[in-house]
Design an enzyme around this catalytic site. Structure first.
Site, PDB file in Angstrom:
ATOM      1  N   GLU A  60       0.988  -1.208  -0.046  1.00 59.77           N
ATOM      2  CA  GLU A  60       0.108   0.101  -0.021  1.00 59.77           C
ATOM      3  C   GLU A  60       1.002   1.318  -0.019  1.00 59.77           C
ATOM      4  OE1 GLU A  60      -4.144  -0.980   2.030  1.00 59.77           O
ATOM      5  OE2 GLU A  60      -2.449  -1.382   3.394  1.00 59.77           O
TER       6      GLU A  60
ATOM      7  N   GLU B  53      -4.230 -10.007   3.210  1.00 57.40           N
ATOM      8  CA  GLU B  53      -4.998  -9.569   4.461  1.00 57.40           C
ATOM      9  C   GLU B  53      -6.168 -10.534   4.453  1.00 57.40           C
ATOM     10  OE1 GLU B  53      -3.141  -5.546   3.847  1.00 57.40           O
ATOM     11  OE2 GLU B  53      -3.770  -7.310   2.755  1.00 57.40           O
TER      12      GLU B  53
END
Length: 261
Positions: free
Chosen positions: A120, A140
C-alpha cells in the site's frame, strides 16, 4: 503481518545530493510498520517539504529481504476497541495521503517483499522501481482482514480485475509479473536498485519544482479518494471472530478455521 519487539527505530532519514532517502528499519523484523512508523514517515515528509534543496524523496527498506512485510502483529493485538482500530486506520490513511500530497515526487525503491501495508505504501508513491528480487501481495484476507487504501489504489493502478484477483487470492507477484501488469514502472538487478533510484530521483529533480508539484497535484487529484470511506468498515472487520482467528492462526503457524462471524 510480522511480529516486532519495538526496540529499534522506525526509519532513518539521509541525503544523497538533492534526494532525501527514507529507509524503513530494520531488516531483522522485515521492516514491519509499527504504530509509531506512520507519524515518523509523516515527519520525514514534512522535513522534505520544508527544505527547498530536497527535490525528490526515495523510500526503501533496510537490508535485502524486505521493503516492508506490512503491519506488525503486536501493534494489531494492542488495538482493543473499535475506536482504537479506527484511530489506527486513520493514522495509516493520513500517512498514505501525506505521501500522495507531498509536493516532492516520491519514489518507492522496493528491495524485497512488499506485502500488505508495504505494498500500500508503494502504491501511494509516484513511481515504483523494484529489485528483481521483489515480491508484491495483499494477503490480508488470509488472516480475516482486508486492505482499505490498497483496494482503491489497486483499482486505480490496475483495474477491477487485477484488484479482485490480488485481494481475493492473496497471491504474491514477482517483480517481472508486477511490471508486466503495470504495478511497477521499472525492474532492475537487485544490486543496482539503490543507485538507479537515486539517479531517477536526481533526474526528476532537474525539472522545475513548481511544475512537478502542479503536475503531481493534477494527477493525484484525478485518483479515487474513496478509501477514506473504508475506515469504519475495516475497523469493524477487525472486530470479527474471523479476524481474531486469523491472527491467532498466523501466530501459531497453522491454517485458520473461519466460521464467517
Amino acid at each position: 503481518m510480522t511480529e516486532t519487539d519495538g526496540t529499534d527505530p522506525d526509519i532513518t532519514v539521509g541525503r544523497e545530493g538533492s534526494v532525501m532517502v527514507v529507509t524503513m528499519m530494520a531488516d531483522r523484523r522485515m521492516n514491519a510498520q509499527r504504530r509509531t512508523f506512520w507519524a515518523a514517515l509523516r515527519d520525514a515528509l514534512t522535513e522534505a517539504e520544508a527544505d527547498s534543496s530536497v527535490r525528490t524523496v526515495v523510500i526503501t527498506g533496510d537490508g535485502d529481504r524486505a521493503f516492508s512485510a506490512g503491519g506488525d502483529i503486536h501493534g494489531y493485538l494492542a488495538l482493543e476497541t473499535v475506536g482504537d482500530r479506527r484511530d489506527f486506520i486513520l493514522d495509516c490513511m493520513r500517512t498514505f495521503q501525506a505521501v500522495e500530497q507531498c509536493s516532492k515526487p516520491v519514489i518507492a525503491a522496493v528491495n524485497g517483499i512488499a506485502f500488505g501495508g508495504g505494498l500500500e505504501l508503494s502504491l501511494a508513491c509516484d513511481v515504483i522501481i523494484a529489485s528483481d528480487q521483489a515480491r508484491f501481495g495483499v494477503p490480508e484476507a488470509r488472516i480475516g482482514l482486508a486492505p482499505g487504501f490498497g483496494v482503491y489504489r489497486l483499482l486505480d493502478h490496475l483495474g477491477a480485475g487485477w484488484a479482485r484477483y490480488l485481494v481475493y487470492t492473496g497471491e504474491h507477484l514477482d517483480a517481472a509479473r508486477a511490471e508486466r501488469i503495470g504495478l511497477v514502472q521499472e525492474v532492475v538487478p537487485h544490486a543496482e536498485l539503490h543507485e538507479r533510484a537515486l539517479a531517477l530521483g536526481e533526474r526528476i529533480g532537474q525539472s522545475a519544482p513548481i511544475a512537478l508539484a502542479t503536475a503531481k497535484a493534477a494527477i493525484n487529484g484525478g485518483l479515487n479518494t474513496r478509501y477514506l470511506s473504508s475506515v469504519d468498515a475495516i475497523a469493524m472487520l477487525q472486530s470479527t471472530e474471523d479476524a481474531d482467528e486469523g491472527v491467532v492462526a498466523f501466530q501459531e503457524k497453522r491454517p485458520p478455521r473461519y466460521e464467517g462471524r
